[in-house]
Design an enzyme around this catalytic site. Structure first.
Site, PDB file in Angstrom:
ATOM      1  N   GLU A   1      -6.621  -7.888  -0.774  1.00  0.00           N
ATOM      2  CA  GLU A   1      -7.079  -7.892   0.625  1.00  0.00           C
ATOM      3  C   GLU A   1      -8.585  -7.677   0.611  1.00  0.00           C
ATOM      4  O   GLU A   1      -9.071  -6.549   0.555  1.00  0.00           O
ATOM      5  CB  GLU A   1      -6.426  -6.762   1.429  1.00  0.00           C
ATOM      6  CG  GLU A   1      -4.983  -6.986   1.779  1.00  0.00           C
ATOM      7  CD  GLU A   1      -4.453  -5.966   2.807  1.00  0.00           C
ATOM      8  OE1 GLU A   1      -5.236  -5.124   3.296  1.00  0.00           O
ATOM      9  OE2 GLU A   1      -3.253  -6.027   3.104  1.00  0.00           O
TER      10      GLU A   1
ATOM     11  N   GLU B   1       0.838  -1.206   0.000  1.00  0.00           N
ATOM     12  CA  GLU B   1       0.000   0.000   0.000  1.00  0.00           C
ATOM     13  C   GLU B   1       0.873   1.257   0.000  1.00  0.00           C
ATOM     14  O   GLU B   1       0.663   2.174   0.789  1.00  0.00           O
ATOM     15  CB  GLU B   1      -0.951  -0.014   1.199  1.00  0.00           C
ATOM     16  CG  GLU B   1      -1.943  -1.157   1.135  1.00  0.00           C
ATOM     17  CD  GLU B   1      -2.978  -1.138   2.268  1.00  0.00           C
ATOM     18  OE1 GLU B   1      -2.739  -0.479   3.286  1.00  0.00           O
ATOM     19  OE2 GLU B   1      -4.015  -1.802   2.105  1.00  0.00           O
TER      20      GLU B   1
END
Ligand SMILES: *[C@@H]1O[C@H](CO)[C@@H](O)[C@H](O)[C@H]1NC(C)=O
Ligand SMILES: *[C@@H]1O[C@H](CO)[C@@H](O)[C@H](O)[C@H]1NC(C)=O
Ligand SMILES: *[C@@H]1O[C@H](CO)[C@@H](O)[C@H](O)[C@H]1NC(C)=O
Ligand SMILES: *[C@@H]1O[C@H](CO)[C@@H](O)[C@H](O)[C@H]1NC(C)=O
Ligand SMILES: *[C@@H]1O[C@H](CO)[C@@H](O)[C@H](O)[C@H]1NC(C)=O
Ligand SMILES: *[C@@H]1O[C@H](CO)[C@@H](O)[C@H](O)[C@H]1NC(C)=O
Ligand SMILES: *[C@@H]1O[C@H](CO)[C@@H](O)[C@H](O)[C@H]1NC(C)=O
Length: 658
Positions: free
Chosen positions: A265, A185
């Site tokens: 995710e 991320e």
């Protein structure tokens, strides 16, 4: 536009050599950009995966958990590699026991699960400092996750150890690892340093070869992908159930116009923080969105499939400072203890519509045993036991030093000084710069006075004569794992004042509590002093001990269990020297701690050590802890209502980059 063209050119160049030419004996894994799918051994492939962190499950249970994942119909698992779990000090590595990642990969391979490896260096993961070792902060001005040269040289050394170990486990080399994630991320981080991502890309290819499929993961919005995606690293997204799946995947298409759709995710639950309600995500919502994702042929990784436990000091924290509890149950399909849940069976049913579910029995939930109450007895306060706890003795310093300056990265440090003048009236002891990281237990001449807490309470009133002993025991409650506050120094990170005076001339005691508890802590049997101002509220931080035996004549013991803390307040607990983590039942939501059976012995009594920081029930009643057979991580307590919704993914966004 220029960037887009370069990017498209890069994608073509990335196509693995020899695609389509693979024979049955030739193992290959790659991407087909024309047909929008992965290619495994030259054939179309889509994965259904689940996250399990080997660092949060005892090695003893790896096989059990992996089998349960296999039996749910998963093709693959996804795991993070926490750098700080392996390189505890610069150049000192540990890959054995619970840290034996190679054994974990071998087990996955034997069980028939592929592996998606998230190699870091940064992982977030609600793990201390997002997996980055605290010793990186020895250079105070270091810019983590950037082209900072000191940061890069540490990364290069670490990856030079980790990645060569991983290379034989790549799919094309006969192992289970199909893809390797670079960073994590990164688009949510302020630095937006493409050179850093390019550097990692080169480094990973250098160690793993050119064929390996490298990828990135970012939140499903244009904003995140802007700094998170890089030409040559396959861009994937993450998003929660209940939203618009089409819209989420369109954001991936913004970076990857062609290629497989991937949600790296897909949240089966959510994280917890001390003092906030336990997160619960309804099964129906997850099942419905999972079905939508699979129906469109997309790839998915469920985060978490089993959350596990933040043993010892491994939990992270978010800002405004809120630490995550010991349990990382995550409301996942397999509970913290690996139990099969309704969510497990519901998701398995959805997966079964798309994947062949393996034949055979699902390993059953492990039995739990209520060993009952264990009487605890006081060994002595931290101050009384100081010679044992701090064998090297104090470091003297005019101003306070941080944990990193002391080269102690976890646990507790005692800061001691004396009153510079008479303070017969209540005088504020305070931290003008909110520099208590993260919680301090204050005593004067051994009498407990109260607690300072980061972001919550930076001042208490105390009294004492000139020369009185002032003890400030500081607890590191876990380093921030997300955002720009990763450079999270611990201890007294700025000066403390008493009234108008800055306190100086500290004796700072690094405490080797884990080392000492491992070897057995001996009683000092001192009389405990109760709090001056508020006698019932605080006692000086102290150690307690107790022992219990596994009953004989009952088959299959020892079994897993949970500890309850009736009348205890906040602290840390070890069994047979194994650090089970933090307890804080008065704040919640977690009130019991998971105890895996593998740390218990039947041949001799099991030793319990408790460090209680505030107030124990000892002295008021016969004090005990209690082993029960049911977890309670969902207690209804008094919560801070204003912070209830703080930690949804979008609100994590750093205000400075919006
Ligand atoms: C390495 O880690 C294992 C598993 O946690 C532990 O048992 C062992 O003591 C560690 N070794 C060293 C040298 O610290
Ligand atoms: C989902 O997003 C797509 C693409 O933005 C849009 O066309 C569609 O109307 C949305 N669906 C719903 C139910 O909002
Ligand atoms: C502090 O107070 C005591 C009496 O309680 C007195 O004897 C002493 O001189 C005072 N010390 C200072 C430094 O003012
Ligand atoms: C500290 O004492 C001062 C003066 O007696 C008082 O105004 C203040 O409310 C007290 N603060 C705390 C936190 O007890
Ligand atoms: C404490 O205060 C002194 C004097 O103002 C200053 O030089 C020092 O940097 C401060 N220390 C910390 C840790 O803030
Ligand atoms: C418990 O502590 C005793 C005394 O220190 C020690 O002899 C024994 O080996 C310990 N037991 C275990 C299981 O660690
Ligand atoms: C936690 O408590 C809430 C509210 O009482 C309840 O809805 C939820 O099902 C509970 N979750 C678990 C895992 O027990």
């Amino acid at each position: 536009m220029l960037r887009f063209l370069l990017r498209a050119a890069g994608l073509v160049a990335l196509l693995p050599v020899g695609l389509g030419a693979a024979t049955a004996s030739q193992r290959s894994f790659g991407i087909n950009y024309d047909k929008n799918y992965f290619l495994k051994d030259g054939k179309p492939f889509r994965y259904v995966s689940g996250s399990i962190h080997y660092s949060r499950v005892p090695r003893y249970y790896w096989k059990d958990r992996l089998l349960k994942m296999k039996m749910a119909g998963l093709d693959a698992i996804q795991t993070y590699v926490p750098w700080n779990y392996h390189e505890f000090k610069p150049g000192v590595y540990n890959f054995s026991g619970d840290r034996d990642i190679e054994y974990f990969l071998q087990l996955a391979n034997e069980i028939g699960l592929l592996v998606i490896l998230r190699a870091g260096p940064y992982i977030c993961a609600e793990w201390d400092m997002g997996g980055l070792p605290a010793w990186l902060l020895e250079k105070e001005s270091i810019v983590l996750r950037s082209s900072d040269l000191d940061y890069l040289s540490a990364v290069e050394r670490w990856m030079g150890v980790l990645l060569p170990k991983m290379k034989p486990y790549l799919y094309q080399n006969g192992g289970p690892v199909i893809m390797v994630q670079v960073e994590n991320e990164y688009g949510s981080y302020f630095a937006c340093d493409y050179d850093y991502l390019r550097y990692l890309q080169k480094l990973f290819h250098h160690h793993l070869g050119d064929e390996v499929v490298l990828f990135t993961t970012d939140g499903a919005s244009k904003h995140y992908l802007r700094c998170g995606a890089l030409q040559g690293l396959y861009a994937t997204v993450d998003f929660a159930p209940g939203g618009n799946v089409t819209a989420a995947f369109l954001t991936q298409r913004g970076s990857e116009p062609r290629g497989p759709l991937v949600n790296s995710e897909f949240y089966t639950g959510w994280l917890d923080h001390w003092g906030h309600p336990h997160s619960v995500v309804p099964t129906n919502t997850i099942a419905k969105t999972l079905d939508e994702i699979l129906a469109r042929g997309a790839n998915v990784n469920m985060y978490m499939f089993i959350g596990g436990t933040n043993f010892a000091y491994w939990n992270g924290a978010n800002m405004p400072y809120a630490a995550q509890p010991t349990s990382y149950d995550y409301d996942a399909p397999l509970s913290e203890a690996g139990d099969l849940t309704d969510k497990y069976f519901a998701l398995r049913e959805v997966i079964g519509r798309y994947n062949h579910l393996p034949e055979g029995p699902i390993p059953p939930t492990t039995p739990k045993y209520a060993y009952g109450r264990v009487t605890m007895e006081k060994l002595g306060t931290v101050a009384e036991l100081l010679d044992d706890l701090s064998p090297s003795g104090p470091i003297r310093s005019t101003y306070p030093l941080t944990f990193v300056q002391l080269q102690q990265y976890f646990g507790f440090v005692l800061y001691r000084t004396t009153f510079p003048k008479n303070c017969s009236e209540p005088t504020p002891l305070f931290s003008p710069l909110n520099g208590v990281h993260d919680r301090a237990y204050v005593s004067v001449d051994g009498v407990p006075q109260g607690v300072l807490e980061r972001g919550k309470s930076n001042m208490i009133n105390i009294t004492g004569k000139a020369g009185a002993n002032l003890d400030v025991l500081v607890e590191n409650m876990g380093r921030v794992n997300y955002g720009r506050y990763n450079n999270d120094f611990k201890g007294l990170v700025s000066n403390l004042s008493l009234g108008q005076v800055t306190l100086i001339d500290w004796e700072i005691y690094p405490l080797d509590i884990d080392g000492v508890v491992g070897h057995g802590l001996n009683s000092k049997g001192g009389e405990s002093k109760t709090s001056g101002g508020n006698p019932s509220r605080y006692a000086a931080p102290a150690f307690y001990t107790g022992r219990f035996s596994i009953p004989s004549g009952i088959p299959d013991l020892p079994q897993d269990t949970y500890i309850k803390f009736p009348g205890w307040t906040k602290g840390q607990i070890w069994i047979n020297g194994f650090n089970l983590g933090r307890y804080w039942p008065v704040r919640g939501p977690q009130v019991t701690l998971f105890v895996p059976s593998n740390i218990l012995v039947s041949s001799s009594p099991n030793n319990i050590t408790v460090l209680e920081l505030e107030q124990s029930p000892c002295g008021i009643q016969k004090c005990a802890i209690e082993f029960v057979d049911k977890p309670d991580i969902n207690a209804t307590l008094q919560y801070e209502s204003n912070t209830r919704k703080l930690f949804t993914k979008d609100l994590w966004l750093d205000p400075l980059i919006i």
